[in-house]
Design a protein around this motif. Structure first.
Motif, PDB file in Angstrom:
ATOM      1  N   UNK A 123      -2.495   6.412  -6.452  1.00 41.63           N
ATOM      2  CA  UNK A 123      -2.721   7.383  -5.706  1.00 41.63           C
ATOM      3  C   UNK A 123      -2.950   9.003  -5.677  1.00 41.63           C
ATOM      4  N   UNK A 243      -9.547  -0.758   1.318  1.00 38.71           N
ATOM      5  CA  UNK A 243     -10.162   0.864   1.187  1.00 38.71           C
ATOM      6  C   UNK A 243     -12.055   0.588   0.993  1.00 38.71           C
ATOM      7  N   UNK A 294       1.013   0.712  -0.915  1.00 35.76           N
ATOM      8  CA  UNK A 294       0.924   0.929   0.078  1.00 35.76           C
ATOM      9  C   UNK A 294       0.357   1.601   0.195  1.00 35.76           C
ATOM     10  N   UNK A 295      -0.028   2.232   1.970  1.00 39.25           N
ATOM     11  CA  UNK A 295      -0.630   3.464   1.715  1.00 39.25           C
ATOM     12  C   UNK A 295      -2.099   3.732   2.774  1.00 39.25           C
ATOM     13  N   UNK A 297      -5.399   6.066   2.904  1.00 45.91           N
ATOM     14  CA  UNK A 297      -6.520   7.039   2.944  1.00 45.91           C
ATOM     15  C   UNK A 297      -7.061   8.724   3.470  1.00 45.91           C
ATOM     16  N   UNK A 299      -9.882   9.460   3.297  1.00 41.50           N
ATOM     17  CA  UNK A 299     -11.402   9.340   3.457  1.00 41.50           C
ATOM     18  C   UNK A 299     -11.609   7.657   4.335  1.00 41.50           C
TER      19      UNK A 299
END
Lengths: 469, 578
Positions: A123, A243, A294-295, A297, A299
């Motif tokens: 990412x 996502x 992991x994370x 975004x 957007x």
């Protein structure tokens, strides 16, 4: 993701040699690093592999299935021209699949929405959102003391005989997204036993939890090298749900220790220079390629949160597996044998436990305004009490300073009332109340982490509460 | 000669043949996607290349092309506030092209080629100028003047030079021999930028962290190693320094660390303002980000890139702090590459040249007289986190750092577990800058600064001895003045050394506040000593009120500080009176 000019599949007959999980093939023009390989041998099930070293003279293929009975000379080896991919889609929810995504539940293969390469891409840090949304796990030791937030990777450091998987199962069952957003669980079993798998799975099979769960199961009896794929397949599905579909996905990976051992096996077979305890020098980078997936975004709507389980060999925190894990993850939840033996469940030792992202997820409207001070104060007294306990073992409780004596008394009730909760889900508000009731047994000058304003607000609230009664 | 082709790929390493007349550390384009790589070994016709991007998908026989130069970066206005990857590409521009996930194979310059800068010349036509001279200025950020330097190896008489708005590509003038003058120039990141001479560091680098400023100071131009196991707070310290320390420019290198941490840095730095200038922290910061899942070879480059940017601002006469988190990940990248090259391993599998590379890196810090006129002094202070495996300092990266760093801020897991932050172990930490900076502290802080410091160090030592004894016989068995030492040391730990990085007013401690707390500690010790010598029992001391008063000073807003200090002074004076 695909290289611009993709070679098509090419088949070679016969490998030059084989060693453990590796197959060495001569003269493979245009072999690609990471290319997916099929290995066929008459009378044996098809095997799969991956190119891990390409050279004009020798190309090395890592075989994911057992190589027992594999005759290199007779093997038909197909380089597919593609890197490993997996089917992803919402229809995977509720399914039980093998460590590489084949159905295990007797149902036909999922059609999915698309295929994605399992290796993922990093990412871009500028597109990450700072994780700051509180996840209520229902566990006091986590919600109160080491808060989990969306997009975090928070491993459970367990040891043989400690209930690491049970704790993960509790969290999966009880975790609630704060505003009722879509929520899914991806479970990657990596080399764990049938019994451990059942501990986890049997609790949800009949419940609605299963409907929002995808299971990838590589168990102890399954091929070792496949363990390198299982977490990546699971994370690819998790990323897709998060996502593309906006799910908040919790990924449980058990057990990272087995994963690291598979990594070591490959490194040894390649005759690489070993690092600490025989684990390869690039283990940090390799583990990071899992954990960094992991994370949240900037957007998107969804998030990937990871809850890896690490079984500490011999309970040793400095062993390379937990050590490197701790350097990558955002904290750790440490289980203690001592608490376990005293019947405290979950046996979380909060002193070495830590959630690095806690500050962003607590306080204000996230949890309660005084959360930070509350936790700091509990930590401070508990730490002092644990030290006093050691001292009391030598000099007796009479020899302690008054402050140490208070802290010592506090320590037992902290463990019994706040940490211990059995299998019951406990709401954060209850956790905070219990904490306050413990703190209120202490004199004011022991509460140095508490601001005057916080204490005042608290006593006003108490008064109002009593008025209401 | 035929074009070079890939003959082997393994991990981050590729081999190509025949690459002809290339140099070591020459930059090459690898494969059809033109991945960035660097030649690190030449053997006959075969060149070994470390690739700065993801190598999955690279195939045999793909072409490799030399570029003719080594890994360079563009130095000029627009670096401040930018976020670069390990080889100097702006991550924002990468995101604009490839979206949320990083795709390999993008050549992007660090500086925005379209941005216009207002240039004012400081030399005029006919002037004789030489390398390193300031030829004009650009206000890069409000309040920060970017000096435009004549690149190395250039000299002559100015034919023309003109003020105006320029991009970095456009000439702002020319020398008589026709050499065009520009706002930016290129520099090979592995080469240190030259200077006239090194100067002794005699000014402290004010960190705003009491434990460092008071007990283990670092001079401007100094270097510090900050080793600590995981969870001991290395990153919080590096971030606190980046936010609050007194420096003109901060270069923050996130080397092989967490993506979420970088997201936090971006979030915080964009919102925080410098209390002195009132401008966003990001305005004085260059972030270099290579998270742990980004390609490993770029980790090696990221540290040199950071140093080069720092030296460039140093050459303008600024004080620059380089905060690296963490040097161990850089060393591990070297190890990984060395292992792929099958080099003979040294200690713990690290290459034998690790210590040498580290020394050379640390030695790029320093306070210097810069090249060129007008004469300027600038400094690079280097503060580097180290992540020793298992928290054990007897390992090559920690030991290699200690050989060259001027100070050690050792972080201890035990202190961290007790939530004593910053978890700096005062028994093992040291600073070689204490002497050099004491004159400044005496003049700018207070004349008793050094005396308070050495008394406090002795108090902490005595406390450790006493706690060992108390652990055997109990606190009650200690003499009253020894119990006073324990209480004093506890105050020192909780209110002087302890500092809350997340408290609005405690996160940064000005020199005056640090001094007040130290002074109050010794007021307490002296007053306590005289009460006890009047035969009063230890129980007579009203510790509760004093401790609350210390807490109030520690968390006081700058405007309330004086009031809180005088309140605490009163509390101490009255502590023996019932």
């Amino acid at each position: 993701m695909r290289p611009a000019r993709l070679p098509t599949a090419r088949t070679y007959s016969g490998a030059a040699s084989a060693a453990g999980p590796l197959l060495f093939v001569r003269s493979t023009r245009r072999a690609q690093l990471g290319e997916w390989v099929q290995i066929e041998l008459e009378g044996q099930p098809e095997r799969r592999g991956q190119v891990i070293d390409v050279g004009t003279e020798v190309t090395v293929i890592q075989v994911f299935e057992d190589t027992l009975g594999l005759r290199p000379a007779g093997a038909k080896i197909t380089l597919t021209g593609e890197t490993a991919t997996t089917t992803v889609g919402k229809d995977l929810l509720g399914r039980a699949l093998s460590g590489t995504g084949a159905p295990l539940d007797g149902l036909p293969s999922s059609i999915g929405e698309t295929r994605r390469p399992i290796w993922g891409a990093p990412i871009n840090p500028v597109r990450r959102q700072r994780p700051s949304d509180f996840i209520e796990t229902g566990v006091s030791a986590i919600d109160g003391m080491n808060t989990l937030v969306r997009g975090q990777k928070l491993p459970v450091f367990s040891a043989p005989g400690l209930p690491g998987i049970e704790l993960a199962a509790d969290i999966v069952e009880n975790a609630r997204p704060s505003r009722g957003e879509p929520f899914a669980v991806v479970f990657a079993a990596i080399g764990i036993t049938e019994r451990e798998t059942q501990t986890f799975v049997s609790r949800f099979r009949e419940s609605e939890v299963m409907q929002r769960t995808v299971l990838y199961l590589n168990q102890a009896s399954d091929p070792t090298i496949e363990r390198l794929l299982t977490p990546r397949v699971a994370l690819t599905t998790a990323e897709h749900l998060a996502f593309t579909h906006g799910f908040h996905v919790l990924v449980v990976m058990a057990d990272i220790t087995h994963y690291a051992e598979a990594l070591r096996e490959i490194a040894a077979a390649r005759e690489e220079i070993p690092g600490r305890r025989g684990y390869p020098g690039y283990m940090y980078t390799d583990l990071a390629s899992l954990f960094e997936r992991a994370g949240v975004l900037e957007s998107g709507e969804g998030s990937v949160t990871q809850l890896p389980i690490v079984t500490l060999p011999d309970g040793d925190m400095t062993h390379p597996i937990p050590d490197l894990t701790g350097y990558i993850t955002e904290g750790q939840i440490v289980l203690s044998r001592e608490l376990h033996q005293r019947g405290v469940y979950p046996p979380v030792d909060v002193l070495p436990s830590l959630s690095r992202l806690m500050n962003a997820g607590i306080g204000g409207s996230n949890t309660v305004p005084e959360h930070r001070e509350w936790a700091d104060q509990l930590y401070a007294v508990y730490a002092r009490g644990r030290e006093a306990k050691l001292m009391a073992a030598i000099v007796g409780t009479e020899g302690l300073a008054p402050g140490d004596q208070h802290a010592l008394d506090f320590t037992d009730s902290f463990e019994q009332r706040l940490i211990h909760q059995g299998r019951q889900r406990r709401a954060l508000t209850d956790t905070i109340e219990i904490g306050w009731s413990l703190l209120e047994t202490l004199p004011r000058d022991e509460l140095i982490r508490m601001s005057e304003a916080t204490l005042q607000a608290r006593s006003e609230r108490d008064r109002n509460g009593e008025d209401a009664k | 000669m035929s074009e070079a082709r890939i003959i082997r790929v393994a991990g981050a390493i590729a081999e190509a043949r025949p690459l002809g007349d290339v140099a070591l550390y020459e930059l090459v384009e690898v494969g059809e996607r033109k991945l960035l790589g660097e030649v690190i070994r030449l053997e006959g016709e075969v060149a070994t290349i470390q690739v700065f991007e993801e190598t999955t998908g690279l195939a045999l026989n793909e072409p490799v092309r030399p570029t003719g130069g080594s890994l360079m970066t563009e130095l000029g206005p627009g670096l401040l506030g930018s976020i670069l990857d390990g080889v100097g590409r702006p991550l924002q521009a990468i995101a604009d092209r490839s979206g949320d996930f990083i795709a390999p194979g993008m050549a992007l310059p660090p500086l925005d080629p379209d941005a216009r800068w207002t240039f004012s010349p400081t030399v005029s036509s006919g002037a004789e100028i030489a390398e390193g001279d300031v030829i004009g200025t650009v206000e890069e950020r409000p309040g920060l003047v970017h000096q435009i330097l004549l690149p190395l190896g250039t000299q002559g008489r100015v034919a023309r030079i003109e003020g105006g708005a320029y991009t970095i590509k456009e000439p702002i003038g020319a020398l008589e021999d026709g050499t065009p003058l520009r706002l930016s120039h290129r520099w090979a990141i592995r080469k240190r930028r030259p200077m006239v001479r090194r100067l002794a560091g005699d000014r402290p680098f004010i960190t705003g962290q009491r434990v460092f400023d008071f007990l283990f100071p670092v001079a401007e131009g100094g270097s510090v190693a900050v080793p600590g196991g995981f969870g001991t707070g290395k990153t919080v310290i590096e971030q606190s320094l980046a936010k609050f320390a007194k420096a003109d420019v901060i270069v923050y290198i996130g080397c092989g660390e967490r993506g979420n941490e970088m997201a936090e840095v971006l979030h915080d730095f964009g919102r925080l303002t410098d209390p002195e200038t009132g401008r966003p922290i990001m305005d004085r910061t260059v972030l270099i980000v290579n998270t742990s899942n980004m390609p490993v070879a770029a980790r090696d480059a990221s540290v040199y890139l950071g140093m080069t940017v720092a030296e460039y601002y140093r050459d303008m006469g600024y004080h620059v702090a380089v905060l690296a988190d963490s040097l161990s990940r850089w060393a591990e990248a070297l190890r990984e590459i060395a292992a792929r090259l099958q080099e003979m391993p040294g200690e713990e599998g690290y290459p034998t040249y690790l210590a040498n590379r580290m020394s050379r890196l640390y030695e790029r810090a320093g306070r210097v007289e810069t090249l060129g006129s007008p004469s300027r002094t600038g400094a690079v202070t280097f503060i580097s986190a180290v992540s020793p495996p298992g928290g054990d300092f007897a390992e090559p990266v920690t030991q290699g750092s200690l050989r060259v760093a001027g100070a050690l801020w050792a972080l201890d897991a035990g202190l961290a577990h007790q939530r004593q932050f910053p978890a700096v172990d005062w028994d093992t930490s040291y600073s070689l800058y204490v002497e050099a900076t004491s004159a400044w502290f005496s003049a700018e802080g207070s004349s008793d600064w050094s005396e308070l410091r050495s008394q406090t160090m002795r108090l902490l030592q005595r406390d450790r001895e006493l706690r060992e004894i108390a652990g055997l016989v109990g606190v009650d068995a200690l003499a009253d003045d020894d119990r006073l030492v324990l209480e004093g040391a506890r105050i020192a730990r909780e209110f002087l050394i302890g500092q809350n990085a997340f408290h609005e007013h405690d996160a940064f401690s000005a020199v005056a506040k640090t001094h007040s707390l130290a002074k109050l500690l010794w007021d307490f010790m002296n007053r306590g000593g005289s009460i006890l010598s009047d035969e009063a029992g230890f129980e007579k001391l009203d510790l509760a009120t004093v401790r609350l008063a210390f807490g109030a000073v520690k968390n006081a807003a700058p405007s309330d500080l004086d009031a809180m200090v005088s309140h605490a002074t009163d509390a101490i004076a009255n502590m023996g009176t019932p």
